[in-house]
Every structure is written in structure tokens, then in C-alpha cells.
Design a protein around this motif. Sequence first.
Motif, mmCIF file in Angstrom:
data_model
loop_
_atom_site.group_PDB
_atom_site.id
_atom_site.type_symbol
_atom_site.label_atom_id
_atom_site.label_comp_id
_atom_site.label_asym_id
_atom_site.label_seq_id
_atom_site.Cartn_x
_atom_site.Cartn_y
_atom_site.Cartn_z
ATOM 1 N N GLY A 85 32.765 0.593 -17.638
ATOM 2 C CA GLY A 85 31.413 0.074 -17.713
ATOM 3 C C GLY A 85 30.326 1.104 -17.910
ATOM 4 O O GLY A 85 29.148 0.750 -18.031
ATOM 5 N N GLY A 86 30.702 2.368 -17.925
ATOM 6 C CA GLY A 86 29.700 3.406 -18.127
ATOM 7 C C GLY A 86 29.195 3.442 -19.557
ATOM 8 O O GLY A 86 29.680 2.706 -20.425
ATOM 9 N N GLY A 87 28.227 4.306 -19.789
ATOM 10 C CA GLY A 87 27.687 4.443 -21.131
ATOM 11 C C GLY A 87 26.383 5.191 -21.125
ATOM 12 O O GLY A 87 25.986 5.774 -20.106
ATOM 13 N N LEU A 88 25.728 5.164 -22.268
ATOM 14 C CA LEU A 88 24.426 5.793 -22.442
ATOM 15 C C LEU A 88 23.347 4.730 -22.311
ATOM 16 O O LEU A 88 23.410 3.688 -22.984
ATOM 17 C CB LEU A 88 24.353 6.466 -23.815
ATOM 18 N N VAL A 89 22.379 4.983 -21.461
ATOM 19 C CA VAL A 89 21.309 4.013 -21.241
ATOM 20 C C VAL A 89 19.995 4.758 -21.104
ATOM 21 O O VAL A 89 19.962 5.906 -20.639
ATOM 22 C CB VAL A 89 21.618 3.149 -19.994
ATOM 23 N N GLN A 90 18.917 4.105 -21.502
ATOM 24 C CA GLN A 90 17.598 4.719 -21.370
ATOM 25 C C GLN A 90 17.098 4.609 -19.938
ATOM 26 O O GLN A 90 17.513 3.706 -19.196
ATOM 27 C CB GLN A 90 16.615 4.034 -22.308
ATOM 28 N N LEU A 139 23.197 -0.862 -15.846
ATOM 29 C CA LEU A 139 24.621 -0.885 -16.166
ATOM 30 C C LEU A 139 25.357 -1.524 -15.009
ATOM 31 O O LEU A 139 24.907 -1.451 -13.854
ATOM 32 C CB LEU A 139 25.169 0.530 -16.380
ATOM 33 N N ARG A 140 26.500 -2.105 -15.315
ATOM 34 C CA ARG A 140 27.374 -2.640 -14.284
ATOM 35 C C ARG A 140 28.733 -1.987 -14.412
ATOM 36 O O ARG A 140 29.412 -2.164 -15.425
ATOM 37 C CB ARG A 140 27.510 -4.152 -14.420
ATOM 38 N N ARG A 178 18.066 0.106 -5.796
ATOM 39 C CA ARG A 178 18.350 0.084 -7.230
ATOM 40 C C ARG A 178 19.807 -0.282 -7.518
ATOM 41 O O ARG A 178 20.104 -0.902 -8.529
ATOM 42 C CB ARG A 178 18.054 1.450 -7.849
ATOM 43 N N PHE A 179 20.721 0.135 -6.655
ATOM 44 C CA PHE A 179 22.151 -0.106 -6.852
ATOM 45 C C PHE A 179 22.643 -1.161 -5.870
ATOM 46 O O PHE A 179 22.177 -1.229 -4.728
ATOM 47 C CB PHE A 179 22.965 1.169 -6.628
ATOM 48 N N THR A 180 23.610 -1.957 -6.309
ATOM 49 C CA THR A 180 24.226 -2.965 -5.454
ATOM 50 C C THR A 180 25.739 -2.924 -5.635
ATOM 51 O O THR A 180 26.224 -3.048 -6.764
ATOM 52 C CB THR A 180 23.715 -4.372 -5.783
ATOM 53 N N ILE A 181 26.447 -2.759 -4.524
ATOM 54 C CA ILE A 181 27.909 -2.772 -4.561
ATOM 55 C C ILE A 181 28.389 -4.161 -4.148
ATOM 56 O O ILE A 181 27.817 -4.794 -3.260
ATOM 57 C CB ILE A 181 28.501 -1.678 -3.642
ATOM 58 N N GLN A 236 26.369 -2.565 -9.532
ATOM 59 C CA GLN A 236 25.251 -2.927 -10.387
ATOM 60 C C GLN A 236 24.169 -1.865 -10.220
ATOM 61 O O GLN A 236 23.718 -1.622 -9.098
ATOM 62 C CB GLN A 236 24.703 -4.298 -10.010
ATOM 63 N N MET A 237 23.792 -1.256 -11.329
ATOM 64 C CA MET A 237 22.817 -0.173 -11.288
ATOM 65 C C MET A 237 21.605 -0.573 -12.109
ATOM 66 O O MET A 237 21.723 -0.791 -13.328
ATOM 67 C CB MET A 237 23.435 1.119 -11.838
#
Length: 120
Positions: free
Chosen positions: A8-13, A18-19, A71-74, A86-87
Motif C-alpha cells: 500500500g505504500g507509494g509516492l504521495v504529496q 495512504l492506507r 493523523r494515523f489510525t491502526i 490509515q495515514m
Amino acid sequence: QVQLVESGGGLVQPGGSLRLSCAASGSIFSGFIISYNAMGWYRQAPGKERELVARVTRGDSTDYADSVKGRFTISRDNAKNTVYLQMNNLKPEDTAVYYCNKSPPNNNDWGQGTQVTVSS
């Protein structure tokens, strides 16, 4: 040996979302059952130590590093034997390789991780 596969990772602004997913391999009879364990998401940025960013206990209590609170939720889906992160409102300082593992971690169970890069 447990197999935990992160994705689920990647490049984001900056400001994006991202999840991440962490799936455990094996059957209910011979494999790793996420619902039986406290699980954590960890990250390691270049030149830094790996750190715990979020954890969920067997009783579904959650804890977060101060840097990601709000900001993050597990969460986890026991039926899918999967843990999620969830980020939201991502920042450049969130750039790292993200891993899941038990909490506290078992050093034999680190997977490949998934790269998260936050950049404009």
C-alpha cells in the motif's frame, strides 16, 4: 516462521493519504493469527532507528507515537487476518519504510516493508 507482507505504500504529496495493509500468511491451524496478538506498525527513515508509530492490543486498544497522533489510525480485520494503517495529512517527515510486526516485535518476523514517500 511468521510471514507478514506489507503493501500500500507509494509516492504521495504532502497532505495526502495512504492506507497500508499487512497480511499474515498461513492457515488458522498453522499460521499466524493477528487477532491473537498485539500488533504494531513501525517505520524506519534513512539514517534513523526503526520506531513504533502505532499499535493495537488484543483488546483493540490503540496507541500512537506523538508525531502521528490525530493523523494515523491502526485497525485490523480479523476475518482477513490483516492489519491496516490509515495515514492522513501526510508530511515529508513521514517518509520511511513501513513494517508491521507483533508489539513488542519479534526480530525473526520482519518483512520487506513498504516504502512511503511524501514529496511535492
